[in-house]
Motif scaffolding. Structure first.
Motif, PDB file in Angstrom:
ATOM      1  N   HIS A 483     -52.583 -14.672  84.471  1.00  0.00           N
ATOM      2  CA  HIS A 483     -52.083 -13.389  83.967  1.00  0.00           C
ATOM      3  C   HIS A 483     -52.964 -12.917  82.821  1.00  0.00           C
ATOM      4  N   LEU A 484     -53.514 -11.730  82.956  1.00  0.00           N
ATOM      5  CA  LEU A 484     -54.278 -11.102  81.879  1.00  0.00           C
ATOM      6  C   LEU A 484     -53.326 -10.168  81.134  1.00  0.00           C
ATOM      7  N   PRO A 493     -51.673  -6.749  91.632  1.00  0.00           N
ATOM      8  CA  PRO A 493     -50.696  -7.817  91.341  1.00  0.00           C
ATOM      9  C   PRO A 493     -51.227  -9.187  91.752  1.00  0.00           C
ATOM     10  N   THR A 494     -50.674 -10.232  91.147  1.00  0.00           N
ATOM     11  CA  THR A 494     -51.168 -11.593  91.383  1.00  0.00           C
ATOM     12  C   THR A 494     -51.031 -12.009  92.848  1.00  0.00           C
ATOM     13  N   PHE A 495     -50.036 -11.475  93.564  1.00  0.00           N
ATOM     14  CA  PHE A 495     -49.869 -11.869  94.963  1.00  0.00           C
ATOM     15  C   PHE A 495     -50.852 -11.154  95.892  1.00  0.00           C
ATOM     16  N   TYR A 496     -51.561 -10.145  95.379  1.00  0.00           N
ATOM     17  CA  TYR A 496     -52.588  -9.450  96.166  1.00  0.00           C
ATOM     18  C   TYR A 496     -53.922 -10.117  95.846  1.00  0.00           C
ATOM     19  N   CYS A 538     -47.996   1.330  90.713  1.00  0.00           N
ATOM     20  CA  CYS A 538     -47.187   1.543  89.507  1.00  0.00           C
ATOM     21  C   CYS A 538     -47.624   0.584  88.400  1.00  0.00           C
ATOM     22  N   VAL A 539     -48.271   1.110  87.365  1.00  0.00           N
ATOM     23  CA  VAL A 539     -48.784   0.285  86.264  1.00  0.00           C
ATOM     24  C   VAL A 539     -47.641  -0.361  85.489  1.00  0.00           C
ATOM     25  N   ASN A 540     -46.607   0.405  85.161  1.00  0.00           N
ATOM     26  CA  ASN A 540     -45.495  -0.150  84.384  1.00  0.00           C
ATOM     27  C   ASN A 540     -44.717  -1.206  85.162  1.00  0.00           C
ATOM     28  N   CYS A 541     -44.705  -1.081  86.498  1.00  0.00           N
ATOM     29  CA  CYS A 541     -44.056  -2.115  87.316  1.00  0.00           C
ATOM     30  C   CYS A 541     -44.786  -3.443  87.159  1.00  0.00           C
ATOM     31  N   ARG A 542     -46.143  -3.388  87.212  1.00  0.00           N
ATOM     32  CA  ARG A 542     -46.934  -4.611  87.037  1.00  0.00           C
ATOM     33  C   ARG A 542     -46.746  -5.180  85.636  1.00  0.00           C
ATOM     34  N   LYS A 543     -46.649  -4.308  84.636  1.00  0.00           N
ATOM     35  CA  LYS A 543     -46.446  -4.788  83.261  1.00  0.00           C
ATOM     36  C   LYS A 543     -45.125  -5.531  83.138  1.00  0.00           C
ATOM     37  N   GLU A 545     -43.487  -7.060  85.555  1.00  0.00           N
ATOM     38  CA  GLU A 545     -43.562  -8.307  86.308  1.00  0.00           C
ATOM     39  C   GLU A 545     -44.374  -9.368  85.564  1.00  0.00           C
ATOM     40  N   GLU A 546     -45.504  -8.966  84.982  1.00  0.00           N
ATOM     41  CA  GLU A 546     -46.418  -9.929  84.366  1.00  0.00           C
ATOM     42  C   GLU A 546     -46.038 -10.281  82.927  1.00  0.00           C
ATOM     43  N   ASN A 547     -45.388  -9.343  82.232  1.00  0.00           N
ATOM     44  CA  ASN A 547     -45.052  -9.598  80.823  1.00  0.00           C
ATOM     45  C   ASN A 547     -43.598  -9.983  80.593  1.00  0.00           C
ATOM     46  N   VAL A 548     -42.705  -9.595  81.499  1.00  0.00           N
ATOM     47  CA  VAL A 548     -41.269  -9.853  81.304  1.00  0.00           C
ATOM     48  C   VAL A 548     -40.745 -10.829  82.365  1.00  0.00           C
ATOM     49  N   TRP A 549     -40.932 -10.496  83.627  1.00  0.00           N
ATOM     50  CA  TRP A 549     -40.435 -11.369  84.692  1.00  0.00           C
ATOM     51  C   TRP A 549     -41.056 -12.764  84.628  1.00  0.00           C
TER      52      TRP A 549
END
Length: 648
Positions: A483-484, A493-496, A538-543, A545-549
């Motif tokens: 995760h960067l 996303p990491t799964f891609y 969606c940039v905020n969706c990735r944020k 997932e990577e920063n909160v989820w």
């Protein structure tokens, strides 16, 4: 000129405050009265909700927007006889515009007489645009399709086939406790995002100030105002007005996008995730980058700036206004790419036109700020650094940034279309190459056409080392599931990934990408559902997932306690033919559901009256809403929100 300023400000306020398509303050109907064999009256009647008013076609042009009626197929079919007549109106003095305005209360009626030129005219298409106001004003449109049949009007309605009726009904949920959706302050949380975009726009404007097209203009323009205005106070006043006009000009550029947003709340999202539009943005940003590198220069037609420059010599407010327009035009070669980035970024974000207005406001404010500041404190001009090679260095730096951003748009197209070209590691690798080239430029290894031999200095070497450190940081993102955090949302996303993944869901979680399948699983296992409206681009969706989820305690709740249903509203893959259908938007318009994204974006809007992502809803298998809706949130806030959903 004062009236023009007030109108611009009113339009801007309207754009920011306009409500989306759910408000219908006027209920319209249409009819035709036969006068003779060739003449008819077309009558549009509206019932206006209490407290609202609609402006006349003939209201003062220096005030609010008038109603406009357009007969779209009149050519060779019929002609209009005179102007449209109106039912009773009232006149009220407007303190803002200082004019009497004419508008309707309770009811509005427009009557237009037409004369047939073609006795076999198939239909009459009428387009009504009007402004309805209460505490705020909103722009609305109505389309009427009328046929003439012995004086009887048949309004052409659209009908659904049985398959479309069945599939349309399946999209609408019988939700319980729906009032909980808006129980939080989440609805107004977008204000905070708008301020963030304003600040980013302001920073973009500050960067534009440091370009060769703008920076040299500061002392020249301020000196002009302070020396040519006669008195110091008048010079300060003119410089401040100049700054205000700059802000108004840039904010006005965002106004047309609000009209797009008000036509259909999903339209900006549809535009922003369009595959070919993202490819166009990719090409444009490459073009911008090489312009900054000095291979060519972007300029608007010289005649435009010449005309504005001549107009600026007229003096007074008009002269100052056109001086501001001239600055906007002549600085386009430097500000154009930055504005293009702002436009593209706003269209590809959830706030759409609202964020564009906020960003343009910040950008204009940053450009205007030094002119007002140095007019107030002219002695500060002496502290400004002299123009020189450092301005060119700023342009080259911006060129590399534009080049990096270009691949973000190509990545959006790749994600939405599922081409598999720019996997996460490929994207990061391209960015590493770009920033390595940037570091080599600052080390003096590579040069561009307009740049002479670089002299080494401590700031340049320091910046080159900083960029090299960033390249090393990017390199850590090439490992599996890394995760960067500083760039969360920008890479795919990491799964891609080029690496084999456990699932194609965020963070390797188990998820469903079909609502009915997820609902059935939740019923079977007696678990609550986390409904995740998301998007590939969606940039905020990735944020999130990577920063909160990704945080262990949040991840554990999602993995063990919830059924995750992720619905991608920008998925452009076609639905199977048997699952494609039409849905009735209103009596005269059908929307075609052809893609997976069409289905889930419509599903979101019909059930939750929003078109924003990320958008999270907690429900149980009985379709009972368990907590308020949530959008972008911090770790603790999101964790507590998930826990509340488990207590119900």
């Amino acid at each position: 000129m004062k009236k023009i300023i007030l109108i611009l400000i009113a339009l801007i306020c309207f754009s920011i405050n306009a409500q989306q398509g759910t408000i219908e303050p006027v209920k319209w109907n249409a009819k035709v009265e036969k006068i003779s064999e060739t003449e008819y009256n077309v009558i549009l009647s509206g019932k206006i909700d209490k407290g609202w008013h609609v402006y006349s076609q003939y209201t003062n042009e220096d005030g609010s927007l008038p109603s406009v009626i357009t007969f779209e197929n009149s050519k060779d079919n019929y002609e209009l006889i005179g102007d449209a007549k109106e039912s009773e109106t009232i006149k009220v003095f407007n303190d803002v515009f200082k004019v009497d305005e004419t508008y309707f209360l309770n009811t509005a009626q427009f009557t237009q007489r037409i004369k047939l030129l073609n006795p076999n005219v198939p239909k009459i298409n009428v387009h009504l645009e009007y402004q309805a106001c209460k505490e705020v004003c909103i722009n609305k449109e109505e389309y009427f399709t009328l046929t003439l049949n012995g004086g009887i009007v048949n309004l052409e309605k659209v009908f659904l086939d049985e398959k479309s009726k069945e599939l349309s009904n399946q999209l609408i949920l019988n939700l319980k406790n729906k009032e909980k959706l808006n129980a939080s302050s989440e609805v107004v949380s977008s204000d905070g995002n708008l301020w963030k975009i304003f600040v980013l726009g302001f920073l973009g404007g500050l960067v534009a100030l440091l370009t060769p097209c703008v920076f040299p203009m500061i002392p020249l323009t301020v000196s002009f105002f302070t020396k040519q205005s006669g008195t110091k106070s008048k010079g300060i006043k003119n410089a401040i007005l100049y700054g205000v006009f700059i802000i108004v000009i840039y904010v006005a550029l965002s106004i047309p996008f609000h009209f797009l947003d008000s036509v259909n709340p999903e339209i900006l999202n549809t535009i922003s995730t369009n595959i070919w539009l993202n490819i166009v943005f990719f090409i444009i940003f490459i073009f911008f980058a090489f312009s900054f590198f000095g291979y060519y220069e972007l300029t608007l037609p010289h005649s435009w700036s010449s005309k504005m420059d001549n107009a600026s010599n007229s003096g007074g407010l008009i002269g100052i206004f056109f001086m501001a327009v001239t600055l906007a035009l002549v600085s386009f070669s430097c500000t154009g790419p930055i504005l293009g980035s702002l436009l593209a970024g706003s269209l590809t974000s959830d706030g759409g036109a609202y964020q564009l207005t906020a960003g343009m406001s910040g950008f204009g404010a940053a450009l205007a700020f030094p002119f007002a500041l140095f007019a107030l404190f002219p002695n500060l001009l002496k502290s400004l650094p002299k123009s020189g090679g450092w301005l060119t260095t700023v342009k080259v730096l911006l060129g590399f940034v534009e080049l990096a951003l270009a691949f973000k748009f190509l990545s959006n197209a790749d994600l939405v279309a599922h081409w598999g070209i720019l996997k996460r590691e490929v994207f990061i690798g391209i960015w590493m190459v770009i920033f390595i080239l940037m570091a080599l430029y600052f080390f003096g290894v590579i040069r561009f056409p307009h740049v002479g031999k670089k002299k080494f200095s401590f700031p340049k070497i320091s910046f080159a080392i900083l960029i090299t450190s960033f390249v090393i940081y990017l390199g850590t993102g090439l490992t599996k599931n890394s995760h960067l955090k500083l760039l969360a949302g920008f890479p795919p996303p990491t799964f891609y990934s080029l690496y084999e993944q456990a699932s194609d869901c965020p963070l390797g979680l188990d998820c469903f990408k079909d609502f009915d399948e997820g609902l059935a699983y939740a019923k079977e296992n007696n678990k609550p559902i986390l409904l995740d409206f998301t998007g590939w681009a969606c940039v905020n969706c990735r944020k999130m997932e990577e920063n909160v989820w990704s945080k262990p305690k949040v991840y554990q709740l999602l993995k063990e306690n919830y059924v995750l249903i992720s619905l991608y509203i920008d998925d452009r893959r076609k639905l199977p033919k048997e699952e494609q259908f039409k849905i009735k938007i209103n009596e005269n318009h059908l929307k075609t559901i052809e893609t997976i994204g069409d289905k889930w974006s419509t599903f979101q809007y019909l059930n939750f009256q929003t078109a924003s992502q990320p958008y999270y809803v907690i429900i149980n298998s009985d379709l009972e809403i368990l907590n308020e809706a949530k959008q972008y949130a911090g770790i603790e806030e999101y964790y507590e929100w998930l826990k509340v959903g488990l207590k119900k």
